[in-house]
Design a protein around this motif. Structure first.
Motif, PDB file in Angstrom:
ATOM      1  N   PRO A  90       1.061  -1.129  -0.268  1.00  0.00           N
ATOM      2  CA  PRO A  90      -0.096   0.006  -0.083  1.00  0.00           C
ATOM      3  C   PRO A  90       1.043   1.147   0.318  1.00  0.00           C
ATOM      4  O   PRO A  90       0.741   1.955  -0.589  1.00  0.00           O
ATOM      5  N   ASP A  91       2.556   1.103   0.308  1.00  0.00           N
ATOM      6  CA  ASP A  91       2.959   2.397   0.747  1.00  0.00           C
ATOM      7  C   ASP A  91       3.777   2.994  -0.700  1.00  0.00           C
ATOM      8  O   ASP A  91       3.154   3.689  -1.077  1.00  0.00           O
ATOM      9  N   ARG A  92       4.018   1.660  -1.292  1.00  0.00           N
ATOM     10  CA  ARG A  92       4.182   1.923  -2.581  1.00  0.00           C
ATOM     11  C   ARG A  92       2.846   2.728  -3.896  1.00  0.00           C
ATOM     12  O   ARG A  92       3.357   3.827  -4.914  1.00  0.00           O
ATOM     13  N   HIS A  93       1.822   1.881  -3.470  1.00  0.00           N
ATOM     14  CA  HIS A  93       0.793   2.599  -4.253  1.00  0.00           C
ATOM     15  C   HIS A  93       0.727   3.816  -3.996  1.00  0.00           C
ATOM     16  O   HIS A  93       0.167   4.821  -5.048  1.00  0.00           O
ATOM     17  N   LEU A  94       0.629   4.561  -2.450  1.00  0.00           N
ATOM     18  CA  LEU A  94       0.347   5.695  -2.462  1.00  0.00           C
ATOM     19  C   LEU A  94       1.491   6.278  -3.142  1.00  0.00           C
ATOM     20  O   LEU A  94       1.058   7.525  -3.313  1.00  0.00           O
ATOM     21  N   ALA A  95       2.447   5.909  -3.292  1.00  0.00           N
ATOM     22  CA  ALA A  95       3.648   7.020  -3.500  1.00  0.00           C
ATOM     23  C   ALA A  95       3.146   6.425  -4.961  1.00  0.00           C
ATOM     24  O   ALA A  95       4.225   7.615  -5.993  1.00  0.00           O
ATOM     25  N   GLN A 115      10.514  15.832   4.499  1.00  0.00           N
ATOM     26  CA  GLN A 115       9.627  14.775   4.550  1.00  0.00           C
ATOM     27  C   GLN A 115       9.594  13.293   4.600  1.00  0.00           C
ATOM     28  O   GLN A 115       8.679  12.989   4.709  1.00  0.00           O
ATOM     29  N   GLY A 116      10.797  12.828   4.434  1.00  0.00           N
ATOM     30  CA  GLY A 116      10.804  11.554   4.154  1.00  0.00           C
ATOM     31  C   GLY A 116      11.199  11.294   2.830  1.00  0.00           C
ATOM     32  O   GLY A 116      10.878  11.953   2.477  1.00  0.00           O
ATOM     33  N   PRO A 117      11.309   9.364   2.570  1.00  0.00           N
ATOM     34  CA  PRO A 117      11.222   9.290   0.980  1.00  0.00           C
ATOM     35  C   PRO A 117      10.163   8.612   0.622  1.00  0.00           C
ATOM     36  O   PRO A 117      10.431   8.835  -0.802  1.00  0.00           O
ATOM     37  N   CYS A 118       9.059   8.990   0.975  1.00  0.00           N
ATOM     38  CA  CYS A 118       7.941   8.413   0.779  1.00  0.00           C
ATOM     39  C   CYS A 118       6.627   9.491   0.762  1.00  0.00           C
ATOM     40  O   CYS A 118       7.115  10.151   2.512  1.00  0.00           O
ATOM     41  N   SER A 119       6.173   9.745  -0.163  1.00  0.00           N
ATOM     42  CA  SER A 119       4.913  10.291   0.859  1.00  0.00           C
ATOM     43  C   SER A 119       3.875   9.791   2.227  1.00  0.00           C
ATOM     44  O   SER A 119       3.715  10.185   2.474  1.00  0.00           O
ATOM     45  N   LEU A 120       4.565   8.027   1.949  1.00  0.00           N
ATOM     46  CA  LEU A 120       3.556   7.839   3.550  1.00  0.00           C
ATOM     47  C   LEU A 120       4.340   8.106   4.930  1.00  0.00           C
ATOM     48  O   LEU A 120       4.119   8.508   4.997  1.00  0.00           O
ATOM     49  N   ALA A 121       5.253   8.488   4.327  1.00  0.00           N
ATOM     50  CA  ALA A 121       6.724   8.591   5.853  1.00  0.00           C
ATOM     51  C   ALA A 121       6.461   9.839   6.123  1.00  0.00           C
ATOM     52  O   ALA A 121       6.561  10.968   6.689  1.00  0.00           O
ATOM     53  N   ILE A 159       3.903  11.790   5.180  1.00  0.00           N
ATOM     54  CA  ILE A 159       2.279  12.606   6.481  1.00  0.00           C
ATOM     55  C   ILE A 159       2.422  11.846   7.343  1.00  0.00           C
ATOM     56  O   ILE A 159       1.794  12.328   8.248  1.00  0.00           O
ATOM     57  N   ARG A 160       3.533  10.810   7.528  1.00  0.00           N
ATOM     58  CA  ARG A 160       3.615  10.190   9.047  1.00  0.00           C
ATOM     59  C   ARG A 160       4.140  11.154  10.083  1.00  0.00           C
ATOM     60  O   ARG A 160       3.481  11.351  10.312  1.00  0.00           O
ATOM     61  N   ALA A 161       5.485  11.555   9.474  1.00  0.00           N
ATOM     62  CA  ALA A 161       5.925  12.573  10.224  1.00  0.00           C
ATOM     63  C   ALA A 161       5.212  14.306  10.855  1.00  0.00           C
ATOM     64  O   ALA A 161       4.733  14.675  11.361  1.00  0.00           O
ATOM     65  N   ALA A 162       4.202  14.524   9.441  1.00  0.00           N
ATOM     66  CA  ALA A 162       3.127  15.853   9.538  1.00  0.00           C
ATOM     67  C   ALA A 162       2.983  15.177  10.755  1.00  0.00           C
ATOM     68  O   ALA A 162       1.823  16.256  11.267  1.00  0.00           O
ATOM     69  N   VAL A 163       1.508  13.902  10.522  1.00  0.00           N
ATOM     70  CA  VAL A 163       0.687  13.999  11.610  1.00  0.00           C
ATOM     71  C   VAL A 163       1.235  13.646  12.834  1.00  0.00           C
ATOM     72  O   VAL A 163       0.549  14.707  13.668  1.00  0.00           O
TER      73      VAL A 163
END
Length: 337
Positions: free
Chosen positions: A49-54, A64-70, A72-76
């Motif tokens: 799912p993380d690669r799908h999101l990316a 912000q991290g290497p991918c969009s999930l990272a 999002i986690r950091a921001a939240v």
């Protein structure tokens, strides 16, 4: 306090740009407007799912991290603002913030910022795609209104510049013949006597200044009327335009007097040929009703070269003196200084 329960329909109405996902990156819900802008983000994530999101959303800022999930986690978890770029339309950047829900999932609400108009074009969004409390459409309206005002101002400035150019041209043009008037001649002669502005180190080009006066023109007005006189002056203007080049200047400076600036013309033989052509052409215009008293042209010519006088008045006086020499020689001829 009782635990808040999220109704999916209420979530769509309140947050049409939301993204609800678990910690692994699996999308649990996506707002209808975000789904239009990022189609496929709510699809089957399969085993990654993380690669799908990316594949659909990428980090828009460094750190912000290497991918969009990272990101999002950091921001939240750190209560930071979130910036995500839409992979399919890289010029659209989404910004927002998110919170952890009671079950550990993440609810993110996104917006457009200054990229609003690009996002609306990309997804063909309308007013129905925004929550009633969202100011996006009002901001877009202000943007479009501002662009319309700027476009109108630009069009007005163009019209003003064109009107100014037309007014300037009219102020330098003789309305009867369409040639330059005295003011236009003064400007053209002043330019001819000076070095080009883009090449001040160069010398101005030599030129011939020709002063022409019609012989027996008064008899045309007295015998045939002013309309016949005006027609003759217009015809003489057409003759002068046909005998010189576009880079040269022809002007009517008053009554039946004309002046020409012929650039680069320093050959006496060439000037004699030019003046004789003009004399013949003007003679052909003489109204037959005048009988033996025919209209002719007398011309005075001065050749100017760098090192000569740069006083336009003095130069015109020299050409005028040569014109009177032609008159004294019997009219219908030219004299070259």
């Amino acid at each position: 306090m009782p635990e808040a329960r999220l109704d999916p329909r209420a979530l769509q109405d309140l947050l049409p740009m939301h993204l609800w996902l678990d910690d692994a990156g699996r999308v649990l819900s996506v707002g209808r407007t975000l789904a239009k802008l990022v189609p496929g983000v709510a699809g089957d994530a399969g085993g990654a799912p993380d690669r799908h999101l990316a594949q659909h959303l990428a980090c828009a800022r460094p750190g912000q991290g290497p991918c969009s999930l990272a990101a999002i986690r950091a921001a939240v978890d750190r209560h930071l603002r979130l910036f995500l770029r839409v992979v399919a339309t890289p010029d659209v950047v989404l910004r927002g913030h998110g919170v952890r829900m009671g079950d550990g999932t993440m609810l993110v609400n996104l917006g457009f910022g200054i990229g609003l108009h690009r996002a609306i074009r990309a997804a063909d969004l309308t007013d129905d795609d925004f929550a009633p409390s969202e100011l996006a459409m009002e901001l877009l309206f202000l943007h479009e209104a501002n662009r319309a005002v700027l476009t109108e101002l630009s069009r007005f400035n163009d019209q003003l510049a064109q009107s100014r150019e037309v007014a300037l041209q009219q102020a330098q043009t003789d309305p009867l013949t369409g040639l330059f008037n005295r003011r236009g001649l003064e400007i053209a002669l002043d330019r001819a006597l000076r070095s080009p502005m883009d090449r001040p180190e160069t010398c101005p080009l030599p030129f011939a200044l020709i002063h022409l006066d019609l012989d027996h023109f008064k008899q045309v007005n007295d015998s045939l009327g002013h309309q016949a006189g005006d027609d003759l002056l217009r015809a003489v203007g057409a003759v002068l335009r046909s005998q010189i080049r576009k880079a040269d200047t022809a002007a009517r400076i008053g009554g039946d007097e004309f002046v020409m600036i012929v650039k680069g013309m320093t050959s006496r033989a060439g000037l004699e040929q030019l003046t004789q052509r003009i004399i013949r052409a003007v003679g052909d215009l003489s109204p037959p009703e005048l009988g033996v008293l025919k209209v002719s042209a007398s011309l005075g010519v001065v050749i100017w070269a760098p090192g000569g006088t740069t006083d336009p008045i003095a130069l015109l006086a020299l050409a005028d003196a040569e014109l009177y020499r032609a008159k004294e020689a019997g009219r219908g001829c030219a004299r070259i200084a």
